[in-house]
Design an enzyme around this catalytic site. Sequence first.
Site, PDB file in Angstrom:
ATOM      1  N   HIS A   1       0.818  -1.220   0.000  1.00  0.00           N
ATOM      2  CA  HIS A   1       0.000   0.000   0.000  1.00  0.00           C
ATOM      3  C   HIS A   1       0.842   1.257   0.000  1.00  0.00           C
ATOM      4  O   HIS A   1       2.061   1.208   0.142  1.00  0.00           O
ATOM      5  CB  HIS A   1      -0.988  -0.001   1.172  1.00  0.00           C
ATOM      6  CG  HIS A   1      -0.387  -0.044   2.537  1.00  0.00           C
ATOM      7  ND1 HIS A   1       0.378   0.970   3.058  1.00  0.00           N
ATOM      8  CD2 HIS A   1      -0.467  -0.984   3.515  1.00  0.00           C
ATOM      9  CE1 HIS A   1       0.741   0.668   4.303  1.00  0.00           C
ATOM     10  NE2 HIS A   1       0.246  -0.523   4.591  1.00  0.00           N
TER      11      HIS A   1
ATOM     12  N   CYS B   1       2.627  -4.855   6.708  1.00  0.00           N
ATOM     13  CA  CYS B   1       2.438  -4.625   5.277  1.00  0.00           C
ATOM     14  C   CYS B   1       3.734  -4.144   4.637  1.00  0.00           C
ATOM     15  O   CYS B   1       4.738  -3.932   5.306  1.00  0.00           O
ATOM     16  CB  CYS B   1       1.341  -3.592   5.054  1.00  0.00           C
ATOM     17  SG  CYS B   1      -0.288  -4.147   5.581  1.00  0.00           S
TER      18      CYS B   1
END
Length: 165
Positions: free
Chosen positions: A123, A140
């Site tokens: 992301h 992430c």
Amino acid sequence: MKLTRRAALIGGSLLALTGCGSKFQSYTGPAVTRVAVFKDSRRMYLLHHKSVLKAYDIDLGFAPVGDKKVEGDGKTPEGHYLIDRRNPNSRYHLSIGIDYPRAHDIAEARALGKEPGGDIFIHGQGNPVSRLRRDWTWGCIAVTNDEIEEVYAMVRDGTIVSIYP
């Protein structure tokens, strides 16, 4: 009548400008066949077979060394996964999901009496404050907002993601 015409011109101009600033890009180059993530060097590569199409500096989970074992450990998983979803409304600008946890990840966590966690994505940064320190995610892989726009356009669902220590 002049007010209406002026409002229409202003509204049309604003509409045209917002179209130019779209976070959704198009990509017509060679297919990305693999995403390779190297945690130790904080680099991610978009590959077409053995050729590097793009390379990015990345941030990882807040505890970057080692494989993700359980929910909340702040580690980024290691291994081979697939892109399985995308979120155009991510709070981190745009995001593409990795199919963590897989069966072996679940078994490993449950052997420890814990849950494996989930929602692992590649992301953007969302707001600039999130990049004030290195390795700020919960597991992430993060790039800048401009970079995730490229990645989002280039990488298709089903693409292999290999995450190395």
